[in-house]
Design an enzyme around this catalytic site. Sequence first.
Site, PDB file in Angstrom:
ATOM      1  N   LYS A   1       0.885  -1.259  -0.045  1.00 47.67           N
ATOM      2  CA  LYS A   1       0.051   0.173  -0.030  1.00 47.67           C
ATOM      3  C   LYS A   1       0.907   1.265   0.104  1.00 47.67           C
ATOM      4  CE  LYS A   1      -2.009  -1.091   3.800  1.00 47.67           C
ATOM      5  NZ  LYS A   1      -1.554  -2.585   4.074  1.00 47.67           N
TER       6      LYS A   1
ATOM      7  N   ARG B   1      -9.666   1.250   8.607  1.00 43.87           N
ATOM      8  CA  ARG B   1      -9.107  -0.248   8.970  1.00 43.87           C
ATOM      9  C   ARG B   1     -10.309  -1.162   9.566  1.00 43.87           C
ATOM     10  NH1 ARG B   1      -3.662   0.341   8.616  1.00 43.87           N
ATOM     11  NH2 ARG B   1      -2.377  -1.453   9.330  1.00 43.87           N
TER      12      ARG B   1
ATOM     13  N   ARG C   1      11.428  -6.034   4.462  1.00 45.77           N
ATOM     14  CA  ARG C   1      11.361  -4.621   4.586  1.00 45.77           C
ATOM     15  C   ARG C   1      12.274  -3.749   5.226  1.00 45.77           C
ATOM     16  NH1 ARG C   1       5.633  -1.927   5.278  1.00 45.77           N
ATOM     17  NH2 ARG C   1       5.677  -3.139   7.419  1.00 45.77           N
TER      18      ARG C   1
ATOM     19  N   ARG D   1      11.097  -1.984  10.865  1.00 51.77           N
ATOM     20  CA  ARG D   1      10.219  -1.426  11.701  1.00 51.77           C
ATOM     21  C   ARG D   1      10.149  -2.452  12.731  1.00 51.77           C
ATOM     22  NH1 ARG D   1       5.152   0.336   7.847  1.00 51.77           N
ATOM     23  NH2 ARG D   1       3.929  -1.106   9.664  1.00 51.77           N
TER      24      ARG D   1
ATOM     25  N   ARG E   1      -0.462  -9.043  13.566  1.00 44.58           N
ATOM     26  CA  ARG E   1      -0.995  -7.828  12.694  1.00 44.58           C
ATOM     27  C   ARG E   1      -1.924  -8.640  11.484  1.00 44.58           C
ATOM     28  NH1 ARG E   1       4.018  -5.399  10.710  1.00 44.58           N
ATOM     29  NH2 ARG E   1       2.581  -4.063   9.229  1.00 44.58           N
TER      30      ARG E   1
END
Length: 218
Positions: free
Chosen positions: A13, A88, A127, A160, A171
């Site tokens: 996203k 969300r 990431r 992160r 998550r």
Amino acid sequence: MRLVLVGPPGAGKGTQAEFIAENFGIPKISTGDIFRANVSGGTDLGKLAKKYMDAGDLVPDEVTNAMVRDRLAQPDAKDGFLLDGFPRNVAQAGELDRMLDELGAPLSVVLDLDVDFDEVVKRLSGRRTCKSCGHVWHLEYDPPKVAGICDRDGGELYQRDDDQPETVRHRLEVYHLQTEPLIGFYREAGRLVAIDALGPVEDVTERAIGALTPFANS
Ligand code: AP5
């Protein structure tokens, strides 16, 4: 265009939001980025949000909704925006509809980035994000030229906190339970467009822009 991007954590996203927002000349509003900026700045909002983000849970709706309401009231959002990471859950979607009703500017379209579970786990574990410009890299799919350093501005790359395997699992559960029902909600309302988000970043961008162009002036 008033656009919402949805998709699981790691769907791309944030990556696509940059290109889509630039293509349509609209501001990108990412609730995750706003929370992270508040965490780095040590604000009261950041201190509150950090507890939820580190656990992989959603920040409470009343806090998130108020933050988005303020952001949408800023002048650059008057003629359109791209929302990344909001709404969300179905309650936030109802609140967004109320905010947009007040502004007399309904949502144009919701774009769903469709990616399978194994791929998002791979994307999240590799990431790395630049500390100074926020650009997102991937150790395998889109590595920087020098390990640990951003090609764009030489900033240091970091992983992160919420990309640790245990938090990623949680998550994804939160996504399944709370965010996935949004897809049905927007599909029933006739506002959903879905694209296959597998494959090279440029190919996904091309699919996204192709799917969104019919809504550009709505
Ligand atoms: P947020 O920052 O929104 O996290 P997220 O939704 O979990 O999404 P991510 O940022 O993890 O992934 P992404 O889809 O943007 O993927 P990316 O482009 O980086 O939210 C974080 C937290 O904030 C939440 O857990 C919650 O606590 C809080 N929060 C935020 N909004 C909230 C709300 N509305 N209500 C309550 N709480 C809220 O890509 C991932 C990786 O894949 C990158 O390395 C990238 O380089 C790579 N990649 C991207 N595209 C491709 C491709 N096509 N092929 C190969 N690799 C790719």
